[in-house]
Design a protein around this motif. Structure first.
Motif, PDB file in Angstrom:
ATOM      1  N   UNK A 583       0.838  -1.194   0.000  1.00 25.22           N
ATOM      2  CA  UNK A 583       0.000   0.000   0.000  1.00 25.22           C
ATOM      3  C   UNK A 583       0.875   1.248   0.000  1.00 25.22           C
ATOM      4  N   UNK A 584       0.518   2.206  -0.814  1.00 22.01           N
ATOM      5  CA  UNK A 584       1.316   3.419  -0.985  1.00 22.01           C
ATOM      6  C   UNK A 584       1.371   4.241   0.294  1.00 22.01           C
ATOM      7  N   UNK A 585       2.572   4.700   0.635  1.00 29.72           N
ATOM      8  CA  UNK A 585       2.744   5.623   1.756  1.00 29.72           C
ATOM      9  C   UNK A 585       2.655   4.994   3.124  1.00 29.72           C
ATOM     10  N   UNK A 586       2.581   3.668   3.197  1.00 30.15           N
ATOM     11  CA  UNK A 586       2.462   2.997   4.489  1.00 30.15           C
ATOM     12  C   UNK A 586       3.713   2.174   4.780  1.00 30.15           C
ATOM     13  N   UNK A 587       3.766   1.627   5.980  1.00 30.80           N
ATOM     14  CA  UNK A 587       4.843   0.730   6.350  1.00 30.80           C
ATOM     15  C   UNK A 587       4.431  -0.726   6.258  1.00 30.80           C
ATOM     16  N   UNK A 588       3.381  -1.008   5.499  1.00 26.35           N
ATOM     17  CA  UNK A 588       2.929  -2.388   5.325  1.00 26.35           C
ATOM     18  C   UNK A 588       3.878  -3.144   4.405  1.00 26.35           C
ATOM     19  N   UNK A 589       4.025  -4.429   4.660  1.00 24.25           N
ATOM     20  CA  UNK A 589       4.801  -5.286   3.782  1.00 24.25           C
ATOM     21  C   UNK A 589       4.005  -5.567   2.504  1.00 24.25           C
ATOM     22  N   UNK A 590       4.657  -6.049   1.452  1.00 25.90           N
ATOM     23  CA  UNK A 590       3.911  -6.480   0.264  1.00 25.90           C
ATOM     24  C   UNK A 590       2.861  -7.514   0.664  1.00 25.90           C
ATOM     25  N   UNK A 591       1.753  -7.586  -0.054  1.00 22.95           N
ATOM     26  CA  UNK A 591       0.605  -8.393   0.398  1.00 22.95           C
ATOM     27  C   UNK A 591       0.739  -9.895   0.187  1.00 22.95           C
ATOM     28  N   UNK A 592       1.685 -10.357  -0.633  1.00 16.90           N
ATOM     29  CA  UNK A 592       1.796 -11.786  -0.918  1.00 16.90           C
ATOM     30  C   UNK A 592       2.906 -12.396  -0.061  1.00 16.90           C
ATOM     31  N   UNK A 593       2.764 -13.690   0.221  1.00 12.93           N
ATOM     32  CA  UNK A 593       3.687 -14.354   1.129  1.00 12.93           C
ATOM     33  C   UNK A 593       3.969 -15.773   0.659  1.00 12.93           C
ATOM     34  N   UNK A 594       5.233 -16.167   0.691  1.00 16.84           N
ATOM     35  CA  UNK A 594       5.631 -17.560   0.495  1.00 16.84           C
ATOM     36  C   UNK A 594       6.520 -17.973   1.671  1.00 16.84           C
ATOM     37  N   UNK A 595       6.528 -19.257   1.974  1.00 10.82           N
ATOM     38  CA  UNK A 595       7.249 -19.710   3.160  1.00 10.82           C
ATOM     39  C   UNK A 595       7.700 -21.151   2.986  1.00 10.82           C
ATOM     40  N   UNK A 596       8.731 -21.508   3.744  1.00 10.35           N
ATOM     41  CA  UNK A 596       9.250 -22.870   3.816  1.00 10.35           C
ATOM     42  C   UNK A 596       9.614 -23.170   5.261  1.00 10.35           C
ATOM     43  N   UNK A 597       9.112 -24.302   5.761  1.00  8.21           N
ATOM     44  CA  UNK A 597       9.392 -24.708   7.141  1.00  8.21           C
ATOM     45  C   UNK A 597      10.075 -26.068   7.167  1.00  8.21           C
ATOM     46  N   UNK A 598      10.961 -26.233   8.120  1.00  6.88           N
ATOM     47  CA  UNK A 598      11.410 -27.550   8.533  1.00  6.88           C
ATOM     48  C   UNK A 598      10.556 -27.929   9.729  1.00  6.88           C
ATOM     49  N   UNK A 599       9.844 -29.054   9.618  1.00 12.38           N
ATOM     50  CA  UNK A 599       8.817 -29.378  10.600  1.00 12.38           C
ATOM     51  C   UNK A 599       9.117 -30.680  11.312  1.00 12.38           C
ATOM     52  N   UNK A 600       8.750 -30.731  12.583  1.00  9.64           N
ATOM     53  CA  UNK A 600       8.820 -31.953  13.373  1.00  9.64           C
ATOM     54  C   UNK A 600       7.516 -32.141  14.119  1.00  9.64           C
ATOM     55  N   UNK A 601       6.980 -33.378  14.129  1.00 11.84           N
ATOM     56  CA  UNK A 601       5.683 -33.655  14.740  1.00 11.84           C
ATOM     57  C   UNK A 601       5.727 -34.979  15.480  1.00 11.84           C
ATOM     58  N   UNK A 602       5.070 -35.028  16.629  1.00 13.80           N
ATOM     59  CA  UNK A 602       4.905 -36.266  17.389  1.00 13.80           C
ATOM     60  C   UNK A 602       3.415 -36.486  17.614  1.00 13.80           C
ATOM     61  N   UNK A 603       2.950 -37.713  17.321  1.00 14.28           N
ATOM     62  CA  UNK A 603       1.534 -38.039  17.454  1.00 14.28           C
ATOM     63  C   UNK A 603       1.370 -39.342  18.221  1.00 14.28           C
ATOM     64  N   UNK A 604       0.286 -39.409  18.985  1.00 12.92           N
ATOM     65  CA  UNK A 604       0.004 -40.618  19.757  1.00 12.92           C
ATOM     66  C   UNK A 604      -1.493 -40.874  19.760  1.00 12.92           C
TER      67      UNK A 604
END
Length: 700
Positions: A583-604
């Motif tokens: 958004x013009x004139x603001x401190x907002x980040x660009x509106x789109x986002x991509x991400x990558x996680x290294x994940x660990x999960x435990x289930x019982x």
């Protein structure tokens, strides 16, 4: 011997006055009430002392006494007390909402952990003059009147001498210990202010230092990188005349912060648990406002919104008097019910009893909900947005148009970005160099004003198909927000959900597999969230996520694996990137986002092979803001699961189980939305690979 003809009449009158029915209408003797007072907390007084007092009372019986007072004649403590008691009884002041709230009696309170309505929330005996004060508001009122009457007619409080004895006696007096109570009684009973002449050096110094003229509520946005601040925070800004005249001159303003008095040596899990269940006391902190504001803007880098409260000067003074008489109390702190925001509502309720703000909250008091409630009640006046340091740096990045494509091909652009992002190299701030003033706002407000956000609670109903079976989902979420929800009012890319559950009703009559049950618990989430701090933005911190939930999963270790309800704990850490046009004139980040996680999960769970499985892998996805009403998110999860070794030939010890998902939400308005969710499990050993659903979402 001849009797005086008037003697029989006199004896008859005396007998009548001494009879039980007559005594029932006489005021309780002062000596009886004194037995109920905590004498160690009251200065010595002379109950026979007299002093001219000016008061006004409506009933004719009291008017005669009032005429004597106005004419300049003296009145004893007993006479004064009798007069007050009559008005208290006539107006039923012991049950007045304001009086009961000043004593922490909340007859309409909805708190889960609240005490019985007939009992004050305060356990500290020093807060009461009567030994029955915690259970009986009427007894506390009468004890207060006794103490006030004695002090008002006592020479020690009418002597203008300033010896140390007199000064200490005044500081310990009811006038100085409970100024809010006395101020309310003075107004309600029309007591002449000139007669309440005790000097209160400690109270006067405190009020002189704060110089309260105006109160504002300050909202610091949610901050996931500190779990105790994940739900946001509110505090009161106390303005003096100078900061009222110029809100940017904050050097003479103070911050009133209601917080938990926890043990810093406790581990975070212990600290969080004790805060939730009331094992810590609360604390009222009053600090110079610049110090508190700098913590939010510079240390945590959280935007703040400040709303002037629509209170009269007399209401501001009364709130501060009440803060004085309660600031030393030790009361249990409950993270979700008796917290920073509930205390602000309670203080306003003392001076605005007709609005009953605290009773309008449900069973959880959340800072953003409190701001919205105050707005609905017309208690918010002017609004001021103060961007955090990283928000200002993001505005500089936006202005230079440092896109990811440029960053990939130009070393100079990378260098420029790093210089802007560095707090050491680029010390831009909303505060002056000495942190004693606010600078003129340099950018436009971001779209994170909590007044504009969707309601906290969410109810959903959806229809879908899993494999060959149709179903209906019914769900509830206590809060907060996921990445597909309506974005206005929340920090950008905010993702935190808690206390959510979904029940699934299958439309099937067969008795095979998991569908033997027509109704199943699909999911129960305690907490699930992700903190996105894009590496190409001005935000500091890592990108990470965590979850604690019970959910249904497909066990891929056996042929024709069926879904089972399991307990699941997961943690993610990785990277994220923002892209697009901000958004013009603001401190907002660009509106789109991509991400990558290294994940660990435990289930019982009992339905899993060997009763458990642990997994590690990669989760990657993108979230796309199509327009203000439409958002989409796609994600691929690549977990590798391990159940432990097995000798059975048809059972796998470990395996990949990729899952792809797609979500799309359209906002009908701020309180309604439609969402499509589709999932596909790339695993041949499950009874159903695909699941697609259309749901209606109602925020309330």
């Amino acid at each position: 011997m001849r009797l005086n003809p008037q003697a029989p009449l006199s004896l008859a009158v005396a007998a009548l006055l001494l009879s039980a029915p007559a005594q029932a209408f006489l005021p309780t003797p002062l000596s009886v009430i004194e037995e109920d007072l905590q004498s160690s907390e009251l200065p010595p007084t002379d109950s026979n002392a007299t002093v001219p007092i000016q008061m006004a009372y409506p009933d004719e019986a009291v008017q005669g006494a009032q005429n004597d007072i106005n004419s300049g004649s003296s009145i004893t403590t007993e006479q004064l007390l009798s007069t007050w008691r009559k008005q208290v009884k006539t107006d039923n002041l012991a049950q007045h909402t304001t009086w009961r709230r000043m004593l922490y009696f909340y007859d309409d309170q909805n708190r889960i952990f609240a005490k019985k309505q007939t009992k004050s929330m305060v356990d500290d005996p020093s807060f009461f003059l009567s030994t029955r004060g915690q259970q009986d508001a009427a007894a506390e009122l009468d004890a207060t009147l006794v103490a006030l009457a004695k002090e008002t007619t006592s020479p020690i409080h009418n002597n203008q001498a300033t010896t140390e004895t007199h000064i200490q006696a005044n500081n310990d007096s009811i006038l100085c210990r409970f100024p809010a109570r006395v101020a309310w009684l003075k107004e309600t009973l029309a007591i002449d202010d000139a007669r309440l002449s005790a000097e209160c050096p400690e109270l006067d110094d405190w009020m002189s230092t704060l110089a309260p003229e105006q109160l504002s509520i300050v909202f610091a946005e949610e901050y996931l990188d500190n779990p105790l601040s994940a739900f946001g925070h509110t505090l009161l800004r106390i303005d003096s005349k100078s900061s009222v005249a110029d809100p940017n001159q904050i050097s003479q303003a103070y911050a009133l912060n209601y917080t938990v008095d926890g043990d810093p040596d406790d581990s975070f899990p212990v600290y969080a648990t004790k805060s939730m269940i009331g094992r810590y006391d609360s604390a009222i902190e009053i600090d110079p406002y610049p110090e508190k504001l700098a913590k939010y803007l510079q240390d945590d880098e959280r935007d703040t919104w400040t709303y002037q409260l629509n209170l009269t000067p007399s209401e501001v003074q009364q709130i501060m008097r009440h803060v004085w008489e309660t600031k030393g109390l030790k009361m249990p702190y409950y993270f979700t019910t008796d917290n920073c925001s509930s205390e602000i509502l309670r203080l306003i309720d003392v001076v605005r009893p007709q609005q009953s703000l605290l009773s309008q909250m449900a069973y959880v008091v959340v800072p953003s909900d409190v701001v919205q409630l105050l707005g609905k009640q017309n208690l918010l006046a002017s609004t001021m947005y103060t961007p955090a340091d990283n928000t200002l740096r993001q505005a500089q990045i936006n202005e230079k148009n440092l896109s990811p494509r440029q960053l990939g091909y130009q070393d100079s652009a990378k260098q420029t970005l790093n210089q802007i992002k560095s707090a050491e190299l680029n010390a831009i701030s909303s505060m002056s160099d000495d942190n004693q003033a606010l600078l003129k706002r340099q950018i436009e407000p971001s779209d994170n004003n909590p007044v504009d956000r969707h309601p906290l609670q969410l109810g959903t109903i959806g229809i879908g198909q899993r494999g060959d079976d149709d179903y209906v989902d019914i769900g509830f979420r206590a809060g907060f927000h996921d990445t597909l929800d309506h974005v206005a009012g929340y920090p950008q890319f905010f993702n935190l959900e808690g206390l959510a559950a979904t029940v699934r009703l299958y439309n099937t009559d067969d008795n095979k597999g998991s569908q033997a049950e027509r109704v199943v618990l699909q999911n129960a989430t305690l907490i699930r969230g992700r903190s996105f701090n894009p590496v190409n933005s001005a935000k500091k911190g890592k990108t990470w996520g965590a979850s604690i939930e019970a959910t249904r999963v497909n066990d891929g270790s056996q042929d024709a694996g069926i879904d089972h309800l399991v307990g699941s704990v997961g943690y993610e850490t990785g990277w994220s990137w923002a892209f697009g046009t901000p958004s013009t004139g603001t401190g907002e980040m660009p509106p789109q986002l991509c991400y990558t996680f290294l994940a660990g999960t435990a289930q019982a769970g009992r339905g899993l092979n060997k009763g458990f499985r642990v997994g590690a892998g990669v989760n990657a996805g993108c979230r796309y803001q199509i327009n203000n009403q439409l958002r989409a998110q796609a994600e691929l999860q690549l977990p590798y699961w391990y159940h432990g070794s097995s000798d059975e030939s048809n059972v796998r010890d470990h395996y990949w189980q990729p899952i792809s998902s797609l979500g799309l939400q359209y906002d009908i308005d701020k309180k309604q939305a439609l969402r499509i969710n589709a999932n596909y499990e790339w695993q041949e050993r499950v009874d159903a690979n695909d699941d697609i659903q259309l749901s209606y979402r109602r925020y309330f």
